[in-house]
Design an enzyme around this catalytic site. Structure first.
Site, short mmCIF file in Angstrom:
data_model
loop_
_atom_site.label_atom_id
_atom_site.label_comp_id
_atom_site.label_asym_id
_atom_site.label_seq_id
_atom_site.Cartn_x
_atom_site.Cartn_y
_atom_site.Cartn_z
CB THR A 30 -0.90 0.02 1.26
OG1 THR A 30 -1.73 -1.12 1.22
CG2 THR A 30 -1.77 1.26 1.31
CG ASP A 74 -1.60 -6.71 -2.52
OD1 ASP A 74 -2.48 -5.84 -2.52
OD2 ASP A 74 -1.46 -7.53 -1.59
CB CYS A 295 -4.28 -18.16 22.23
SG CYS A 295 -5.51 -19.18 23.02
N1 ASP Z 1 -2.70 -5.43 0.38
C1 ASP Z 1 -1.61 -4.63 0.86
C2 ASP Z 1 -0.36 -5.48 0.85
O1 ASP Z 1 -0.14 -6.23 1.76
C3 ASP Z 1 -1.88 -4.09 2.21
C4 ASP Z 1 -0.77 -3.23 2.78
O2 ASP Z 1 0.22 -2.93 2.17
O3 ASP Z 1 -0.94 -2.77 3.92
O4 ASP Z 1 0.42 -5.41 -0.07
#
Ligand code: ASP
Length: 357
Positions: A30, A74, A295
C-alpha cells in the site's frame, strides 16, 4: 532466476564515509500504491515517483539509496522465491550498507520478516521491514512516519556498531522483533502485535531503545545467507466439528513433510480415537507435526491438560509460544537446510533467532 529488481540513483562510491548508509528495498504494498481510476482499487506504483513524494528523505542524517522490484507486488502475491530474492539483495549489498529497510505490504509482512530472520543467519546489521495502511500520497498517510523512523532505526549506531542487529518490523511507533509479530488489524494504524515478546523500541519525542530486548549476535561470526526453502508444509487450524475426512486429506497431501497444527488454548486438541490415530499414523510415516496455539498470546504447554498429554506421547513437536508465521517459515527453512528427521524435533524446539521463549 530472472532479476526482479532495478537499481537507480547514484553509485555506492558516492556514499559518504561517516554517515550511515541505508539501502531501501521497495517490494510493493500500500505504501507505494495509487488508485486505479477505472476500478477504484489500489495497485502498485512506480517507486521513483513514490520517492518524489518524500522530500523529507533528503533531510535525514544518513545516505539512503534505493532499489526496487521491477514489478512491485501486493504482498498477498509474495512467495518463497521473493523471500530468497530479498535475502540475495541483502547478501549482495551486505558489506556496502550499514542497514536495510524493506518496504513491504502489511498483509504478509510478518511472514516475510519471519522468513528473512531464518534465511539470514548470524545477521549483524539491521534489516527493518515497514509499510503502511494508507498510501504515501494520501493526506492522512501513516507511511511517512513509518518510513522515516524505520530508516532512522536502521542507521542508529553505538560505538560504531549498529544498535539493531536482527530482522525488525517497525509500524506505528513501535519496533518489534520481526519473527514475533502478527498482523492483527486491517483498519487501525496499529496493525501489528507481538504478544509474546516486548517491543524493542518506541518512537515518541525520542527513540526509546529497550536494549535488553535486542538480539546480541556474535559479531565475529560471518553472516550466512540461506537460499533454500521447502514448501512441502501446511497449516491446519482446528475447530469444533472438524471431520476425519478433512484431517486425513491434509495429512495425506502428496509430499507433505510438516504440518503446523493450530490447537486450542495451551496446545489442546480432541482426544477422540480417530483424531489421535490419524496423527499417530502420520508421525509414524515421518511427518513432523508442530503444535502451536491459535490464541494470539501465550503458548503451548504440552501435558498441562489431558488433551495435550496425548499429543506429547505421539511425539508432536512443541511450538511453545511461536507465532504461526514463524512456525511455518521456520519449518520451510529447516527442511531447506536438509536437516535429518531425527534432529528436526530437537532443533525446532530450540530458539534459532529469538522466535520463541
Ligand atoms: N494489500 C496490501 C499489501 O499487503 C496491504 C498493505 O500494504 O498494507 O500489499
Amino acid at each position: 532466476m530472472q532479476r526482479k529488481y532495478l537499481e537507480f540513483k547514484k553509485k555506492e562510491k558516492n556514499l559518504s564515509s561517516t554517515k550511515s548508509k541505508i539501502l531501501l528495498v521497495y517490494t510493493g504494498g500500500t505504501i507505494g500504491m495509487v488508485k486505479d481510476y477505472n476500478s477504484g482499487a489500489l495497485k502498485a506504483f512506480n517507486f521513483k515517483k513514490l520517492l518524489k513524494n518524500i522530500p523529507e528523505l533528503n533531510q535525514l542524517d544518513c545516505d539512503v539509496k534505493s532499489i526496487s522490484f521491477k514489478e512491485p507486488i501486493d504482498s498477498s502475491d509474495i512467495n518463497t522465491a521473493h523471500w530468497i530474492h530479498i535475502a540475495e539483495i541483502i547478501e549482495k549489498y551486505y558489506r556496502v550498507y550499514d542497514g536495510f529497510v524493506i518496504l513491504h505490504g502489511s498483509d504478509t509482512m510478518s511472514y516475510t520478516a519471519s522468513a528473512l530472520s531464518f534465511l539470514l543467519e548470524n545477521l549483524n546489521k539491521p534489516v527493518i521491514l515497514t509499510g503502511s495502511q494508507l498510501p504515501i500520497g494520501d493526506l492522512r498517510t501513516d507511511a511517512k512516519e513509518n518510513l522515516i523512523t524505520a530508516i532512522q532505526i536502521a542507521s542508529l549506531k553505538e560505538r560504531d556498531r549498529s544498535v539493531v542487529r536482527e530482522v525488525g518490523l517497525y509500524f506505528e511507533y513501535k519496533l518489534y522483533r520481526g519473527n514475533r509479530t502478527t498482523k492483527i488489524n486491517a483498519e487501525h494504524f496499529q496493525a501489528f502485535a507481538s504478544r509474546n515478546y516486548p517491543h524493542m523500541m518506541e518512537s515518541g519525542v525520542h527513540l526509546n531503545v529497550q536494549k535488553e530486548y535486542l538480539l546480541k549476535p556474535n559479531n565475529r561470526k560471518k553472516c550466512i545467507v540461506h537460499k533454500q526453502l521447502d514448501t512441502n508444509v501446511a497449516i491446519l487450524k482446528l475447530f469444533p466439528g472438524i471431520t476425519e475426512n478433512v484431517l486425513e486429506s491434509v495429512l495425506n497431501t502428496k509430499e507433505l513433510k510438516v504440518l503446523v497444527l493450530e490447537t486450542y488454548g495451551s496446545g489442546n486438541a480432541p482426544t477422540e480415537a480417530w483424531f489421535l490415530n490419524a496423527l499417530k499414523n502420520a508421525v509414524k510415516k515421518g511427518m513432523h507435526i508442530i503444535n502451536v496455539t491459535q490464541c494470539s498470546g501465550g503458548g503451548v504447554i504440552m501435558g498441562q491438560y489431558e488433551t495435550s498429554e496425548q499429543l506429547k506421547k505421539l511425539q508432536i513437536i512443541n511450538g511453545k509460544d511461536i507465532t504461526t508465521e514463524a512456525a511455518i517459515t521456520k519449518a520451510m527453512y529447516m527442511l531447506g537446510t536438509g536437516i535429518s528427521d531425527k534432529l528436526f524435533k530437537t532443533i525446532f524446539e530450540t530458539s534459532l533467532r529469538g522466535e520463541m521463549s
